[in-house]
Design a protein around this motif. Structure first.
Motif, mmCIF file in Angstrom:
data_model
loop_
_atom_site.group_PDB
_atom_site.id
_atom_site.type_symbol
_atom_site.label_atom_id
_atom_site.label_comp_id
_atom_site.label_asym_id
_atom_site.label_seq_id
_atom_site.Cartn_x
_atom_site.Cartn_y
_atom_site.Cartn_z
ATOM 1 N N GLN A 264 0.837 -1.211 0.000
ATOM 2 C CA GLN A 264 0.000 0.000 0.000
ATOM 3 C C GLN A 264 0.866 1.253 0.000
ATOM 4 N N HIS A 268 0.625 3.909 -3.054
ATOM 5 C CA HIS A 268 -0.041 5.191 -2.864
ATOM 6 C C HIS A 268 0.899 6.329 -2.499
ATOM 7 N N ALA A 269 2.054 6.011 -1.886
ATOM 8 C CA ALA A 269 2.936 7.087 -1.426
ATOM 9 C C ALA A 269 4.215 7.179 -2.256
ATOM 10 N N PRO A 272 3.908 6.890 -6.924
ATOM 11 C CA PRO A 272 3.428 8.097 -7.616
ATOM 12 C C PRO A 272 4.471 9.215 -7.648
ATOM 13 N N PHE B 91 2.853 13.664 2.258
ATOM 14 C CA PHE B 91 2.960 13.173 0.885
ATOM 15 C C PHE B 91 2.803 14.372 -0.052
ATOM 16 N N HIS B 93 2.467 14.785 -3.156
ATOM 17 C CA HIS B 93 1.568 14.714 -4.311
ATOM 18 C C HIS B 93 0.112 14.670 -3.883
ATOM 19 N N LYS B 94 -0.156 14.849 -2.604
ATOM 20 C CA LYS B 94 -1.535 14.835 -2.131
ATOM 21 C C LYS B 94 -1.835 16.111 -1.343
ATOM 22 N N LEU B 102 -6.011 9.294 3.038
ATOM 23 C CA LEU B 102 -5.389 8.112 2.426
ATOM 24 C C LEU B 102 -5.433 6.893 3.353
ATOM 25 N N LYS B 106 -7.538 3.477 3.116
ATOM 26 C CA LYS B 106 -6.854 2.218 2.828
ATOM 27 C C LYS B 106 -6.669 1.338 4.063
#
Lengths: 359, 242
Positions: A264, A268-269, A272, B91, B93-94, B102, B106
């Motif tokens: 995960q 997701h981290a 990307p 993060f 990119h978020k 997130l 998840k």
């Protein structure tokens, strides 16, 4: 700021040097091309006539004279220029002069000492291309792009998977991925094409073929696509590995401490962020692959499957004229130049910080 | 009943013996400030509590679960232990809200709407609900660190670990982060705070621990330790920094 009339004269002189240099290069390059075009490109004798014409000689010598003048004036006077702008103009004029003299000398040598008649006949004979027609070249360029695009796309997917395997903490997982990568990076692509082609047909007794809608790809074409995917994956894997490793350790720690599993956190981290960083090197790989698709000439492609290099070789075999290779080179440039521009644009954007990297 | 318990924890980095037999218990509503010279093992101690650093020797427990047991599902336990880092580690990119949702999505399996709602609630808690849709790169250091705190809080942890969270901040941005932490302490959150902010240790903590060279030199009431430092090494440390 320009303050005295003497300084004003110097600045005007700098502009003149720049004009000399630019005019020299314009005459040598643009002038010669214009003269040739006015004499006509077909039949090839017209090109030779244009090159050897007195107009071409005048243009060349005028360009050379201006170029020498720009070099002498530019490099002797740039130090006394009153402003930075005029100093740069003087230097630019001198440098343009060097380029003009260099190119002019080559063209002059070609005219006087070489054999323009035979050279133009063999390499710039537009007439022999005519029978083949534009659609055939367009189709060949299309096949080049298809081969490279399929190879790059499949290679990216497989390469990311391989990169994740090489980053495993378990040696038994890393080892096969490393073997794969080292094998495909360590052997020539042209050998891989050959061994897979015969490996499939003689070794495994299969002739891979795929059909997409109405288009059928024959065994050679299909094998080439598979090999380009496999080969690109090895290079893309190394690019991805470096990209993933460039993401700060704290990103993984933050994700794991929130309770995310390793997959995960990667998905997701980490990945990307890595993908953004590897876009320029992957585009570079794509440019390289476009040219490497030329290696399929060793496999027997069907006529409608020709890419640029196979078409050029077939054209040469049919006519004993090498102008086809010149046309193929032009075809590659049409495809690669926009891509090279795109790479540079993306890299510039990243350097200027519009694409964020890191926290 | 203890929340976190360390039993005889040793940590070696190569030949470097960083933790030398640590025994420690954290009880509910304890606000423990960990102070000590750099290189004394404070951060390593904190990071063993959620097993970001695996002890070379010894046991770590959360409630009744032994984290150092290989059969333990660490991912599940870590949701109860929030941690905030010196380098924020948002993060990039978020957006601020996505940084929070997130793991809610998840790990905890909350729906989109519930996760977003909780994210906004936690951002409000740290005074940043108006920055929900900004990317970290557009936030100040202090704001980024408050988002990181909100991200950890959104998991509804039972313990919050703070690893020198103000050390990377410009001086004028430190206070806004300390204020958020003080309020958390007042609300009864159990906290372990590795810090160089002696003011915070004195005012907001109800326990203090002084570490030097991999051992706990002294543990006790913060004010008493500041006003009447018994131990020679603590006296020397305080005289250097105060």
């Amino acid at each position: 700021m320009i303050e005295t009339p003497a300084e004003g004269r110097q600045a005007a002189f700098a502009r003149l040097i720049l004009v000399f240099g630019a005019a020299a290069l314009g005459l040598v390059l643009g002038g010669t091309i214009l003269v040739v075009v006015f004499h006509g490109l077909v039949p090839y004798e017209n090109v030779v006539e244009g090159l050897l014409s007195s107009e071409a000689r005048i243009v060349l010598y005028a360009g050379l004279a201006l170029g020498v003048a720009a070099i002498i004036l530019g490099f002797s006077r740039y130090r006394v220029m009153p402003t930075k702008a005029s100093r740069e103009q003087a230097i630019a004029g001198g440098v343009l002069g060097i380029q003009a003299v260099f190119l002019g000398a080559i063209i002059l040598l070609f005219r006087e000492a070489g054999d323009p008649d035979r050279f133009v006949f063999h390499f710039f004979n537009v007439e022999v291309l005519r029978d083949y027609g534009i659609p055939v070249f367009a189709q060949a360029a299309g096949n080049t792009v298809i081969l490279a695009f399929v190879g790059e796309l499949g290679g990216i997917v497989l390469g990311l998977l391989l990169a994740l395997l090489t980053l495993s903490k378990r040696a038994v997982v890393r080892a096969p991925a490393r073997v794969y990568i080292n094998f495909f990076r360590g052997t020539p692509l042209i050998w891989q094409l050959g061994i897979f082609y015969f490996g499939f047909s003689l070794g495994l007794g299969i002739r891979p073929q795929i059909s997409v809608g109405p288009i059928d790809f024959g065994p050679a074409y299909t094998t080439a696509m598979i090999v380009f995917v496999l080969n690109t994956a090895a290079y893309a894997a190394e690019v991805f590995r470096a990209g993933i490793q460039s993401v700060e350790r704290g990103q993984m720690e933050a994700a794991r401490s929130l309770g995310m599993t390793y997959p995960q956190a990667m998905r997701h981290a980490i990945v990307p962020q890595a993908i953004r960083r590897v876009i320029p090197p992957l585009l570079n790989e794509f440019v390289i692959l476009i040219k490497d698709t030329s290696l399929v000439v060793i496999l027997g492609l069907a006529a409608n499957e020709y890419e640029l290099s196979t078409l050029a070789r077939q054209g040469y075999a049919d006519t004993f004229n090498a102008t086809f290779f010149t046309a193929a080179a032009a075809g590659y440039l049409v495809v690669t130049l926009p891509l090279i521009r795109a790479v540079n644009a993306v890299e510039k954007r990243m350097r200027s910080g519009l694409v964020t990297v890191g926290a | 009943m203890t929340l976190v318990r360390l039993e005889g924890v040793h940590k070696w980095f190569g030949n470097n013996h960083v933790l030398k037999g640590i025994d420690l218990e954290i009880v509910p509503q304890e606000v423990l400030a960990v102070i000590g010279p750099s290189g004394s093992g404070k951060s390593t101690l904190l990071r063993t509590m959620n097993l970001l650093e695996e002890p070379t020797e010894g046991k770590v427990f959360f409630e009744d679960t032994e984290l150092t047991d290989v059969r333990t599902n660490l991912n599940q336990v870590r949701t109860h232990l929030g941690i905030v880092f010196q380098a924020f580690n948002l993060f990039p990119h978020k957006t601020a809200a996505q940084n929070i949702t997130l793991a809610l999505d998840k790990v905890l399996g909350l729906g989109d709407e519930e996760a977003r709602e909780r994210a906004l609630q936690e951002l409000k808690h740290v005074g940043l609900e108006h920055k929900a849709d900004e990317y970290p790169g557009r936030l100040s250091g202090g704001q980024q660190q408050r988002v990181a705190i909100a991200r950890a809080l959104a998991m509804r942890p039972k313990v919050m670990l703070f690893d020198e969270v103000t050390s990377a901040l410009d001086p004028e941005l430190i206070q806004e982060v300390l204020d958020v932490m003080k309020r958390l302490a007042e609300e009864g959150m159990t906290m372990v705070v590795v810090t160089h902010e002696m003011g915070f240790a004195r005012e907001a903590a109800n326990k203090m621990l002084f570490m030097d060279e991999g051992v706990i030199v002294q543990k006790g009431d913060p004010r008493a330790m500041f006003d009447r430092p018994e131990h020679e090494r603590l006296r020397r440390f305080l005289s250097r920094i105060l």
